[in-house]
Design an enzyme around this catalytic site. Structure first.
Site, short mmCIF file in Angstrom:
data_model
loop_
_atom_site.label_atom_id
_atom_site.label_comp_id
_atom_site.label_asym_id
_atom_site.label_seq_id
_atom_site.Cartn_x
_atom_site.Cartn_y
_atom_site.Cartn_z
N ALA A 124 0.84 -1.21 0.00
CA ALA A 124 0.00 0.00 0.00
C ALA A 124 0.87 1.25 0.00
O ALA A 124 1.16 1.83 1.05
CB ALA A 124 -0.96 -0.03 1.19
N LEU A 125 1.27 1.66 -1.19
CA LEU A 125 2.14 2.83 -1.35
C LEU A 125 1.35 4.01 -1.94
O LEU A 125 1.34 5.10 -1.38
CB LEU A 125 3.32 2.47 -2.28
N GLU A 127 -1.15 6.86 -3.19
CA GLU A 127 -2.22 7.66 -2.59
C GLU A 127 -2.80 8.59 -3.66
O GLU A 127 -2.17 8.78 -4.71
CB GLU A 127 -1.65 8.52 -1.45
N SER A 132 3.08 8.83 -9.08
CA SER A 132 4.46 8.93 -9.56
C SER A 132 5.33 9.59 -8.50
O SER A 132 6.49 9.22 -8.29
CB SER A 132 4.51 9.75 -10.86
N ARG A 268 -6.59 -16.97 -42.56
CA ARG A 268 -7.51 -15.98 -43.13
C ARG A 268 -7.21 -15.77 -44.63
O ARG A 268 -6.09 -15.42 -45.00
CB ARG A 268 -7.34 -14.65 -42.39
N GLN A 279 2.87 -8.81 -48.06
CA GLN A 279 4.05 -8.22 -47.43
C GLN A 279 3.68 -7.26 -46.28
O GLN A 279 4.38 -7.20 -45.27
CB GLN A 279 4.86 -7.48 -48.49
N GLY A 340 -11.98 -6.98 -37.58
CA GLY A 340 -13.25 -7.20 -36.87
C GLY A 340 -13.16 -8.41 -35.94
O GLY A 340 -13.76 -8.43 -34.85
N GLU A 364 3.37 0.09 -11.55
CA GLU A 364 4.77 -0.12 -11.11
C GLU A 364 5.69 0.96 -11.69
O GLU A 364 6.86 0.72 -11.93
CB GLU A 364 5.31 -1.51 -11.49
N SER A 367 5.64 4.65 -17.95
CA SER A 367 6.79 4.66 -18.88
C SER A 367 7.62 5.92 -18.69
O SER A 367 8.85 5.90 -18.83
CB SER A 367 6.29 4.56 -20.33
N1 COS Z 1 16.93 1.23 -4.50
C1 COS Z 1 17.36 1.69 -3.29
N2 COS Z 1 17.31 3.01 -2.95
C2 COS Z 1 16.79 3.87 -3.86
C3 COS Z 1 16.32 3.44 -5.12
C4 COS Z 1 16.41 2.07 -5.42
N3 COS Z 1 15.97 1.58 -6.59
N4 COS Z 1 15.85 4.50 -5.80
C5 COS Z 1 16.03 5.58 -5.01
N5 COS Z 1 16.59 5.17 -3.85
C6 COS Z 1 16.96 6.03 -2.70
C7 COS Z 1 18.05 7.00 -3.12
O1 COS Z 1 19.33 6.42 -2.92
C8 COS Z 1 17.83 8.18 -2.20
O2 COS Z 1 18.38 7.87 -0.93
P1 COS Z 1 19.08 9.03 -0.04
O3 COS Z 1 17.94 9.99 0.32
O4 COS Z 1 19.61 8.29 1.12
O5 COS Z 1 20.10 9.65 -0.94
C9 COS Z 1 16.31 8.18 -2.04
O6 COS Z 1 15.86 6.86 -2.35
C10 COS Z 1 15.67 9.19 -2.98
O7 COS Z 1 16.16 8.87 -4.27
P2 COS Z 1 15.88 9.79 -5.54
O8 COS Z 1 16.21 11.21 -5.20
O9 COS Z 1 16.46 9.15 -6.76
O10 COS Z 1 14.34 9.64 -5.60
P3 COS Z 1 13.37 10.53 -6.30
O11 COS Z 1 12.52 11.20 -5.29
O12 COS Z 1 14.04 11.36 -7.33
O13 COS Z 1 12.53 9.37 -7.02
C11 COS Z 1 11.04 8.57 -8.64
C12 COS Z 1 11.67 9.73 -7.92
C13 COS Z 1 10.11 9.22 -9.64
C14 COS Z 1 12.04 7.71 -9.34
C15 COS Z 1 10.25 7.68 -7.63
O14 COS Z 1 9.43 8.48 -6.84
C16 COS Z 1 9.43 6.63 -8.32
O15 COS Z 1 9.94 5.57 -8.71
N6 COS Z 1 8.12 6.89 -8.45
C17 COS Z 1 7.21 5.96 -9.04
C18 COS Z 1 6.61 5.13 -8.00
C19 COS Z 1 5.94 3.96 -8.59
O16 COS Z 1 6.52 3.22 -9.37
N7 COS Z 1 4.70 3.76 -8.22
C20 COS Z 1 3.97 2.65 -8.75
C21 COS Z 1 2.97 2.16 -7.84
S1 COS Z 1 3.58 1.17 -6.59
S2 COS Z 1 2.69 -0.53 -6.89
#
Ligand code: COS
Length: 381
Positions: A124-125, A127, A132, A268, A279, A340, A364, A367
């Protein structure tokens, strides 16, 4: 025919999935026509075959399989029925942070039952205002003696409508981690929690998506996962692996679209001969096959890096991005060639495949997010 980089470990997985493939496909097609509801029938078939606990740790009752075997399993299930591959994958996504960062008690309480399909976990991440922008968590964990009081709302949570337990991300207000995300394990079947199924989903209908709201929910502080303030990192680590799963799922969708299209193009008749002789059709099939193979190899490369214990965030994001867009291309070309007979669901699986595919470019990490992760990895340092 799917290519294996390692026949010894991949072929047995494909053979295992083939034993349940026709059943999950048949049940899936029935459920696709019903109102959105979690398909316990398919979930139990998958759990019975060991697919739900496939890569959970062996010492806690999971299958302990490698990332390459896991990707192969998800690809193969998605080939038969894409939503079934989600029904298999979501518990492993949700258990992953517990397996990595949980203590022994937390692991014992969740993993053995989740591996058998007796307990449904959710990750549950997301919100309403943290999709993003996952770090912008509004859910709060207020300290009250030995408990946290949880308030907030989660949306687009896979299996969130039926889940028994959640790894819930949010912010602890009264400690040094203020402003940083933490993760807490929450029993979702208790007072103060409202869980709903999100209605009228375009595809993947019976691997349901939910909204969960928390109002003054009491959770023991001992349910904190790992260290306070490390939740965002934990989430990102889990998503790295989960992205390989979505790449594998998209590869399975690509292969199915390709196989259905080759079969149809040979049968078909138009202008006096099979359309496979034209082609224009051959070029589309060639492009579909090439993208499918590239998606597959990128997926396996990311999985092999994960198995080797190397950093694989870049490769997982590349595989997820490429495979999801390849799947979009393949279902679209399959639809065009079937015309169709593709557009209308009673004739072929293409109409369902087209709907099931679209989310691969969204969940997840969209893109666009994958491109940010890729660029971030290349430009850092
Ligand atoms: N593994 C381990 N640590 C990670 C990591 C990874 N893959 N990616 C980032 N981190 C850590 C970084 O090292 C950084 O740590 P410190 O604060 O100690 O330096 C911290 O997390 C923040 O990293 P960063 O600044 O790169 O993160 P951002 O806020 O720039 O990240 C994105 C932005 C957009 C990449 C991120 O918020 C993201 O992936 N969002 C999409 C979320 C998603 O996929 N949601 C889908 C639904 S979940 S089912």
């Amino acid at each position: 025919m799917a290519y294996n980089v390692n026949d010894n470990i991949q072929q047995p997985v494909r053979d295992m999935v083939k034993e349940i493939g026709p059943d999950i496909q048949r049940i899936g097609y029935e459920w696709d026509r019903k109102p959105d509801a979690f398909c316990h029938d398919i979930f139990q078939i998958l759990a019975g075959k060991g697919c739900v606990g496939f890569n959970m740790p062996k010492e806690y009752g999971g299958g302990g399989k490698s990332a390459l075997e896991y990707a192969t399993m998800i690809e193969e299930i998605a080939y038969w029925d894409a939503p079934s591959s989600l029904l298999a994958a979501v518990s492993q996504l949700a258990v992953d942070p517990v397996a990595r960062h949980g203590n022994d008690d937390q692991k014992k309480a969740i993993i053995p039952k989740a591996a058998k399909g007796e307990l449904i976990p959710a990750f549950a991440l997301t919100e309403p205002n943290a999709g993003s922008d996952a770090a912008n968590q509004q859910t709060t964990f207020t300290v009250d003696g030995d408990n946290f009081i949880v308030n907030g709302e989660k949306i687009f949570i896979m299996h969130g409508d039926v889940a028994d337990v959640g790894v819930v991300f949010g912010k602890i207000l009264e400690d040094g981690s203020r402003g940083k995300v933490s993760a807490v394990i929450v029993d979702l079947k208790q007072d103060g929690i409202k869980a709903e199924t999100l209605k009228h989903k375009m595809g993947m209908k019976y691997a349901t998506t939910g909204r969960i709201s928390f109002k003054e929910v009491k959770v023991p502080k001992s349910n904190l996962l790992g260290e306070p303030g490390k939740g965002f990192k934990y989430a990102m680590m889990t998503l790295d692996g989960a992205r390989i799963g979505i790449a594998a799922q998209a590869t399975g969708i690509c292969q199915r679209a390709l196989d259905e299209t080759i079969k149809y193009a040979k049968e078909r008749i138009a202008f006096g001969s099979p359309i496979a002789k034209l082609q224009a059709i051959q070029w589309m099939i060639a492009d579909m096959a090439t993208k499918t193979e590239a998606a597959r190899l990128m997926t396996y490369k990311a999985a092999e890096l994960q198995d080797a214990g190397a950093r694989f965030s870049l490769e997982a994001a590349q595989a997820k991005l490429f495979a999801a867009e390849a799947a979009n291309f393949c279902v679209d070309r399959a639809m065009q060639i079937h015309s169709g007979y593709g557009y209308i669901g009673e004739f072929s699986p293409i109409e369902k495949l087209y709907r099931d595919q679209r989310v691969s470019e969204i969940y997840e990490g969209t893109s666009e997010i994958q491109r940010l992760v890729i660029a971030g990895n290349l430009l850092r340092g």
